[in-house]
Enzyme design. Structure first.
Site, PDB file in Angstrom:
ATOM      1  N   CYS A 334     -35.471 -31.413  94.036  1.00  0.00           N
ATOM      2  CA  CYS A 334     -36.885 -31.242  94.337  1.00  0.00           C
ATOM      3  C   CYS A 334     -37.637 -32.580  94.250  1.00  0.00           C
ATOM      4  CB  CYS A 334     -37.494 -30.175  93.426  1.00  0.00           C
ATOM      5  SG  CYS A 334     -39.024 -29.478  94.064  1.00  0.00           S
ATOM      6  N   HIS A 431     -33.786 -25.291  93.279  1.00  0.00           N
ATOM      7  CA  HIS A 431     -33.677 -25.189  91.822  1.00  0.00           C
ATOM      8  C   HIS A 431     -32.738 -24.043  91.465  1.00  0.00           C
ATOM      9  CE1 HIS A 431     -36.922 -27.940  90.730  1.00  0.00           C
ATOM     10  NE2 HIS A 431     -37.702 -27.358  91.621  1.00  0.00           N
TER      11      HIS A 431
END
Length: 485
Positions: A334, A431
């Site tokens: 991310c 994630h």
């Protein structure tokens, strides 16, 4: 309609979140329909709900403990810090803007109707709503317009149990002191207290429980011994995330993780920490990258450009770039993925002041921050050859030559992420990758760490069951239930 009971604390990190999780599992095991609720949470550790909203990770764990799906109404106000004095404000799962601390104090009164609406909706679904307060109940300087602790308890007429942490010392003063500073009407909401995280012989603190009860007039509801199984549960907040890590003498692979000021979704590290064959080292931007590092892992950030500046200010970026030039492996998740590109731009000031900066130059990609946030659960297969389930939670669009070699193929969504030409530098927006045993095993195989030895998600379930049994042994659940209304 459901009854409710609220658990407030004498301070932050006294164990409120895990107590609520354990009680949620214990009461669910009794056949009750339980819902967790936290009016206001402050955390950059968030979870994605089925309808594309977000809530604090602590409430996600509590919902799991209660064996119910996540709902944005379990955490109607989520504050995600972007700086020392400001945060992104999420209301019922959706970003409504950002606010400085002083401005937010004025904003809170307008959020109470949304908080109460969410609470009422949960009550229609449940037999019991377990409410968690935030920080300390005794922060009377913030009492005006409060929605997190006594402001909510009185508005919703929910009785309160106060939790003190004896492990940090001073539990008698903290509990009695809370009674002293509270407004009498607020103090009257407290029906009893729990002393948490006790170590040693409980008989030695019997007089302590009596002293607290005598000074406060509150019922002593239990002395809870320290629960060692908590280490197997996902991290609930950033307190201690950058603390010292014990070496693992038997570890074959060492992973270096820079801990930056606005670190987010750091529970990505928990499954890696659980593996005996992996040593996950948290390092500061001012540290030197250990020479025996096998992988640099750049994790999420709530303020990517600011955190990249912190990495540069400490000088660690030089070590990471040199490590990559020597053929070292780097993986970005991310915000970490965004840092690895050639440039980052935030023209509208979505994460901070408008501007742009050079990235680390490890991948031939660039990122432009946008106002639209992607919040979605995903499944797919990674470049490591293993399937996975995870989630995306980010702003920003990343494009460039290295996206032609995607990190993953997402089911129903196509290519995602980027990989360098030599395959040693990888970035992804996903994630939760390594909570999937298949993906963690694939990473360990790539790094030469041997086979995965942990069934991570099964371990979380075992720890929740153990926590429920632990609390059932040391608290009177029937008495707690009788206090709820």
């Amino acid at each position: 309609m459901a009854r409710a009971l609220m658990f407030q604390g004498t301070g932050s990190d006294v164990g409120k979140s895990l107590l609520v999780a354990g009680l949620a599992r214990a009461f669910a095991d009794r056949g009750l329909k339980v819902r967790p609720f936290k009016p206001q949470n402050m955390s950059n550790n968030a979870a994605v709900t089925a309808d594309g909203g977000e809530i604090g990770r602590a409430q996600a764990l509590q919902a799991r403990a209660a064996r119910v799906p996540l709902s944005v109404h379990m955490n109607p106000v989520l504050l995600k810090p972007q700086s020392e004095v400001g945060a992104q404000v999420v209301v019922q799962g959706r970003v409504v803007g950002s606010a400085k601390a002083a401005a937010y104090q004025q904003m809170k009164a307008g959020l109470l109707p949304s908080v109460l609406e969410s609470f009422r909706r949960l009550k229609t679904e449940a037999d019991l709503v377990l409410v968690e307060g935030a920080g300390s109940a005794s922060e009377v300087n913030l009492r005006a317009n409060d929605i997190a602790n006594m402001g909510f308890a009185r508005a919703a007429d929910v009785p309160v149990v106060l939790i003190g942490d004896i492990d940090r010392g001073g539990v008698i003063a903290s509990l009695v002191g809370t009674k002293t500073v509270l407004d009498p009407a607020d103090a009257a909401m407290i029906q009893g207290f729990i002393v948490n995280r006790f170590r040693g012989d409980p008989a030695l603190f019997g007089s302590g429980m009596d002293l607290i009860a005598g000074h406060t007039g509150w019922a002593a509801l239990g002395l809870v011994p320290f629960y060692t199984g908590a280490a197997r549960l996902p991290a609930e907040d950033a307190l201690g995330v950058a603390g010292p890590q014990a070496p693992k003498p038997g570890a074959k692979v060492r992973i270096a993780v820079p801990i930056l000021p606005h670190v987010a979704n750091f529970d990505d590290l928990d499954p890696l920490d659980a593996e005996p064959g992996l040593e996950v080292r948290r390092i500061r931007p001012s540290d030197v990258l250990p020479t025996d590092t096998d992988l640099v892992l750049l994790i999420g950030s709530k303020a990517t450009i600011a955190d990249l500046a912190a990495l540069r200010a400490g000088g660690l970026h030089h070590d990471i770039q040199a490590f990559a030039r020597r053929g070292g492996r780097v993986l970005g998740l991310c915000g970490g993925y965004q840092m690895m590109g050639e440039h980052l731009s935030d023209p509208d000031g979505v994460e901070g002041p408008p501007g742009s900066t050079e990235g680390l130059g490890l991948l031939k990609v660039g990122t432009v921050m946008t106002g639209e946030k992607r919040l979605v659960a995903v499944t797919g297969t990674s470049r490591l050859g293993a399937p996975f389930s995870g989630y995306e939670m980010h702003i920003g669009a990343t494009e460039g030559a290295d996206t032609a070699r995607p990190f993953a193929e997402l089911d129903g969504a196509g290519a995602e992420g980027a990989v360098s030409a030599d395959g040693r530098i990888m970035g992804t927006y996903v994630h939760g990758l390594f909570g999937d045993d298949r993906q963690r095993a694939a990473l360990m195989g790539l790094l030469g760490a041997g086979p995965a030895q942990v069934a991570y998600e099964a371990g979380v379930e075992e720890a929740l069951d153990g926590l429920a049994a632990h609390l059932s042994a040391h608290l009177d659940l029937d008495r707690l239930l009788s206090l709820a209304r």
